[in-house]
Write a protein that holds these residues in place. Structure first.
Motif, PDB file in Angstrom:
ATOM      1  N   VAL A 142       0.826  -1.148   0.061  1.00  0.00           N
ATOM      2  CA  VAL A 142      -0.001   0.278   0.028  1.00  0.00           C
ATOM      3  C   VAL A 142       0.759   1.062   0.082  1.00  0.00           C
ATOM      4  O   VAL A 142       0.445   2.282  -0.155  1.00  0.00           O
ATOM      5  N   GLY A 143       2.151   1.145   0.092  1.00  0.00           N
ATOM      6  CA  GLY A 143       3.088   2.251   0.256  1.00  0.00           C
ATOM      7  C   GLY A 143       4.477   1.859   0.597  1.00  0.00           C
ATOM      8  O   GLY A 143       4.838   0.603   0.462  1.00  0.00           O
ATOM      9  N   ILE A 144       5.087   2.956   0.594  1.00  0.00           N
ATOM     10  CA  ILE A 144       6.499   2.716   0.930  1.00  0.00           C
ATOM     11  C   ILE A 144       7.027   3.863   1.840  1.00  0.00           C
ATOM     12  O   ILE A 144       6.496   5.059   1.876  1.00  0.00           O
ATOM     13  N   VAL A 145       8.001   3.502   2.855  1.00  0.00           N
ATOM     14  CA  VAL A 145       8.160   4.765   3.714  1.00  0.00           C
ATOM     15  C   VAL A 145       9.981   4.470   4.046  1.00  0.00           C
ATOM     16  O   VAL A 145      10.531   3.619   4.126  1.00  0.00           O
ATOM     17  N   SER A 146      10.491   5.811   3.859  1.00  0.00           N
ATOM     18  CA  SER A 146      11.800   5.837   3.739  1.00  0.00           C
ATOM     19  C   SER A 146      12.515   6.507   5.135  1.00  0.00           C
ATOM     20  O   SER A 146      11.769   7.133   5.690  1.00  0.00           O
ATOM     21  N   ARG A 147      13.842   6.554   5.117  1.00  0.00           N
ATOM     22  CA  ARG A 147      14.489   7.313   6.062  1.00  0.00           C
ATOM     23  C   ARG A 147      14.079   8.575   6.174  1.00  0.00           C
ATOM     24  O   ARG A 147      13.890   9.394   7.120  1.00  0.00           O
ATOM     25  N   GLY A 148      14.066   9.381   5.041  1.00  0.00           N
ATOM     26  CA  GLY A 148      13.908  10.639   4.669  1.00  0.00           C
ATOM     27  C   GLY A 148      12.316  11.065   5.201  1.00  0.00           C
ATOM     28  O   GLY A 148      12.097  12.121   6.059  1.00  0.00           O
ATOM     29  N   ASP A 149      11.408  10.301   5.111  1.00  0.00           N
ATOM     30  CA  ASP A 149       9.959  10.438   5.483  1.00  0.00           C
ATOM     31  C   ASP A 149      10.054  10.431   7.036  1.00  0.00           C
ATOM     32  O   ASP A 149       9.370  11.253   7.537  1.00  0.00           O
ATOM     33  N   LEU A 150      11.009   9.497   7.629  1.00  0.00           N
ATOM     34  CA  LEU A 150      10.615   9.609   9.114  1.00  0.00           C
ATOM     35  C   LEU A 150      11.481  10.912   9.689  1.00  0.00           C
ATOM     36  O   LEU A 150      10.941  11.518  10.699  1.00  0.00           O
TER      37      LEU A 150
END
Length: 205
Positions: free
Chosen positions: A116-124
């Motif tokens: 359903v999505g992707i989360v990156s270090r930058g997002d955090l």
């Protein structure tokens, strides 16, 4: 005041680059290069995440199999099981998963492992770039919400570059250790210093 991101769903990217398990070496390499990412989820035909193939996986295949690596598929090269998170996972849980696996991004899946999505270090990290005054407000809000309306009345809460200093009296319903853990759990807090005094004992104790 805008709401503060607290779960993966608040910061994740919904548009995700992925490959099928039958994608060959060249297709995976071109996908990574075209989209400037270091890894992509590998999906079954119906969209479930079964693994992740990274630049490191490609290099390992090349070193191990030489020219024969070109005939390998994503399903053969991928790392399994995939490290994933759910949209409702707290941000610190995603951060710990990335740190443990030395990962730059995590696929986000639902209860049935559909992507359903992707989360990156930058997002955090975006969470940790907010205003200090806003962060101090969030810490006070969390203390009141968790410990009751009198918990933060006698406390001075200040934030400097994400480091919280809490000065004042210690609520008689909570220990210093619990208070520190509670403050650290607030998204955006990178450090805590408690300058607090325990409440005076009641007469007769």
């Amino acid at each position: 005041m805008t709401s503060t991101p607290s779960t993966v769903a608040d910061v994740m990217t919904h548009a995700v680059v992925a490959v099928g398990r039958d994608a060959d070496f060249r297709e995976v390499a071109e996908t990574l290069q075209r989209w400037q990412v270091s890894a992509v989820p590998v999906l079954t035909g119906d969209g479930r995440v079964i693994g992740v193939v990274s630049e490191a996986d490609l290099l390992t295949a090349r070193d191990r199999d030489g020219e024969r690596a070109d005939a390998l598929t994503a399903g053969r090269m991928m790392s399994v099981p995939a490290v994933t998170v759910h949209p409702g996972s707290p941000l610190n849980e995603a951060a710990r998963a990335m740190a443990r696996g030395h990962l730059k991004r995590l696929p986000v899946v639902d209860e049935e492992d559909y992507l359903v999505g992707i989360v990156s270090r930058g997002d955090l990290l975006k969470v940790y770039l907010g205003d200090d005054r806003e962060l101090a407000y969030r810490v006070r809000f969390e203390l009141v919400a968790t410990l009751g309306p009198n918990a933060a009345v006698d406390s001075d809460i200040r934030s400097e570059n994400g480091r919280i200093t809490l000065t004042g009296g210690l609520p008689d319903t909570v220990s210093a250790d619990v208070l520190e853990r509670l403050v650290r759990s607030v998204p955006g807090v990178v450090g805590v210093e408690l300058r607090i005094a325990a409440p005076a004992p009641s007469p007769g104790r």
